[in-house]
Write an enzyme that holds these catalytic residues in place. Sequence first.
Site, mmCIF file in Angstrom:
data_model
loop_
_atom_site.group_PDB
_atom_site.id
_atom_site.type_symbol
_atom_site.label_atom_id
_atom_site.label_comp_id
_atom_site.label_asym_id
_atom_site.label_seq_id
_atom_site.Cartn_x
_atom_site.Cartn_y
_atom_site.Cartn_z
ATOM 1 N N LYS A 181 0.844 -1.191 0.000
ATOM 2 C CA LYS A 181 0.000 0.000 0.000
ATOM 3 C C LYS A 181 0.877 1.239 0.000
ATOM 4 O O LYS A 181 1.183 1.802 1.058
ATOM 5 C CB LYS A 181 -0.928 -0.027 1.219
ATOM 6 C CG LYS A 181 -1.832 -1.264 1.244
ATOM 7 C CD LYS A 181 -2.599 -1.369 2.544
ATOM 8 C CE LYS A 181 -3.461 -2.621 2.568
ATOM 9 N NZ LYS A 181 -4.213 -2.766 3.838
ATOM 10 N N GLY A 199 -7.209 -3.585 1.583
ATOM 11 C CA GLY A 199 -8.404 -3.567 2.420
ATOM 12 C C GLY A 199 -8.052 -3.659 3.884
ATOM 13 O O GLY A 199 -6.885 -3.793 4.254
ATOM 14 N N SER A 209 -7.102 -5.183 6.911
ATOM 15 C CA SER A 209 -6.593 -6.528 7.194
ATOM 16 C C SER A 209 -5.285 -6.465 7.973
ATOM 17 O O SER A 209 -4.271 -6.028 7.434
ATOM 18 C CB SER A 209 -6.370 -7.296 5.880
ATOM 19 O OG SER A 209 -5.657 -6.489 4.946
ATOM 20 N N LYS A 263 -4.420 6.132 3.244
ATOM 21 C CA LYS A 263 -4.819 5.857 4.626
ATOM 22 C C LYS A 263 -3.607 5.657 5.525
ATOM 23 O O LYS A 263 -3.669 5.920 6.734
ATOM 24 C CB LYS A 263 -5.773 4.660 4.678
ATOM 25 C CG LYS A 263 -5.182 3.337 4.207
ATOM 26 C CD LYS A 263 -4.521 2.544 5.312
ATOM 27 C CE LYS A 263 -3.818 1.319 4.788
ATOM 28 N NZ LYS A 263 -3.112 0.573 5.858
ATOM 29 N N THR A 266 -6.834 1.105 10.253
ATOM 30 C CA THR A 266 -5.466 1.550 10.441
ATOM 31 C C THR A 266 -5.359 2.662 11.477
ATOM 32 O O THR A 266 -4.305 2.845 12.088
ATOM 33 C CB THR A 266 -4.871 2.021 9.102
ATOM 34 O OG1 THR A 266 -5.155 1.052 8.099
ATOM 35 C CG2 THR A 266 -3.366 2.173 9.190
ATOM 36 N N SER A 292 -1.501 -1.334 14.036
ATOM 37 C CA SER A 292 -1.121 -0.731 12.759
ATOM 38 C C SER A 292 0.288 -0.164 12.867
ATOM 39 O O SER A 292 0.600 0.604 13.784
ATOM 40 C CB SER A 292 -2.099 0.387 12.400
ATOM 41 O OG SER A 292 -1.531 1.289 11.482
ATOM 42 N N ARG A 293 1.142 -0.496 11.922
ATOM 43 C CA ARG A 293 2.517 0.005 11.922
ATOM 44 C C ARG A 293 2.556 1.519 11.770
ATOM 45 O O ARG A 293 3.372 2.205 12.401
ATOM 46 C CB ARG A 293 3.304 -0.649 10.787
ATOM 47 C CG ARG A 293 3.443 -2.156 10.910
ATOM 48 C CD ARG A 293 4.113 -2.739 9.682
ATOM 49 N NE ARG A 293 4.243 -4.188 9.778
ATOM 50 C CZ ARG A 293 4.828 -4.936 8.851
ATOM 51 N NH1 ARG A 293 5.317 -4.358 7.763
ATOM 52 N NH2 ARG A 293 4.912 -6.242 9.003
ATOM 53 N N ASN A 294 1.702 2.053 10.916
ATOM 54 C CA ASN A 294 1.697 3.496 10.687
ATOM 55 C C ASN A 294 1.174 4.244 11.907
ATOM 56 O O ASN A 294 1.716 5.278 12.295
ATOM 57 C CB ASN A 294 0.871 3.818 9.442
ATOM 58 C CG ASN A 294 1.519 3.279 8.188
ATOM 59 O OD1 ASN A 294 2.465 3.848 7.665
ATOM 60 N ND2 ASN A 294 1.031 2.138 7.696
ATOM 61 N N GLU A 341 4.748 2.053 5.699
ATOM 62 C CA GLU A 341 4.741 2.556 4.331
ATOM 63 C C GLU A 341 4.416 4.045 4.272
ATOM 64 O O GLU A 341 4.879 4.763 3.381
ATOM 65 C CB GLU A 341 3.729 1.777 3.479
ATOM 66 C CG GLU A 341 4.077 0.316 3.225
ATOM 67 C CD GLU A 341 5.066 0.138 2.080
ATOM 68 O OE1 GLU A 341 5.731 1.116 1.687
ATOM 69 O OE2 GLU A 341 5.166 -1.001 1.574
#
Length: 329
Positions: free
Chosen positions: A106, A134, A136, A189, A246, A252-254, A278
């Site tokens: 993404k 999506g 996930s 996102k 997210t 969520s990594r972000n 990302e």
Amino acid sequence: MSFDHIAVLGGGAWGTALAQTCARAGRTVTLWEYDADNAAALAEVRESRFLPGVRLDDRVRVTRDLNAAAHSQALLLVVPAQAVRSVVTALAALIADRTPLIACAKGIEGGTHKFMTEVIAECAPPAMPAMLSGPSFAADVARGLPTAVTLAATDGKLAADLAQALGSTTFRPYHSDDVRGVEIGGAAKNVLAIASGIVTGRGLGASASAALTTRGFAELLRFGKAFGAKPETLTGLSGLGDLILTCSGPQSRNFSLGLAIGKGQTPEQARGGTKLAEGFYTAPVLVEMAQDKGVEMPIAEAVAAILAERVSVQSAIDALMTRPFKAEG
């Protein structure tokens, strides 16, 4: 068209999860991993070091030989967005004509401003680009918890056939021909999730988090419209759905990256304590593309400025809260 043999390129958490998913769908699965230590763990211990506690399905064959994976009937590219070009370039001479290459990263390529399917089309002209995105989390998917995503290809029948091949009782891909919309939702996102993490890390409260997510989604819609995305895609799983997930917490990594920054770490310090996010690489690209189209994205601009350490978190918050009053839209 049936796809009985599927390769997954990338043995990280998401790649391992998708390999599990393909195996559950009854497919023959080849999992290619570049990193020697992780490939050994996957082959011998049957566990990715990026997804501890999840045993790899016995039906998944692990290899470090790209050629062995390239002869599958469809390939899932589960490598970071900025590495897609190098992997697809290596694949180009190995795959058969009209082999589907499904991007699962993404992001948007830095420098070129190209989306993942554009990189695939440029580097491997015989391939058939597609996009999977999506709401996930890898751990949920790997463990077989119910998940729904979007799988897009410009050829609607190909998208439907691929969705059928990957789908199971726990993994439900909806198919679409709006590739650009799916790509934009996934990329944008991640940037907004960093902002959401900053808000939480700063302790600004649930009201601020809700406002940030809502206004961030307005930015995503404006950006998507400028690049030809369908509104129903952006309000669907790969847009609004993925944004909600997210921005929901540190899984969520972000979000985790933003959380660390909000708590006072520098962007470089925060990156050292999180896995690949990302959105760190996408933020400046997203802003540049928005400016080229005259699209207003103040939240994304604030994230990019914070990540580049051009402004402090507090200065960015003050600037957003003191913007001129306007009608909602």
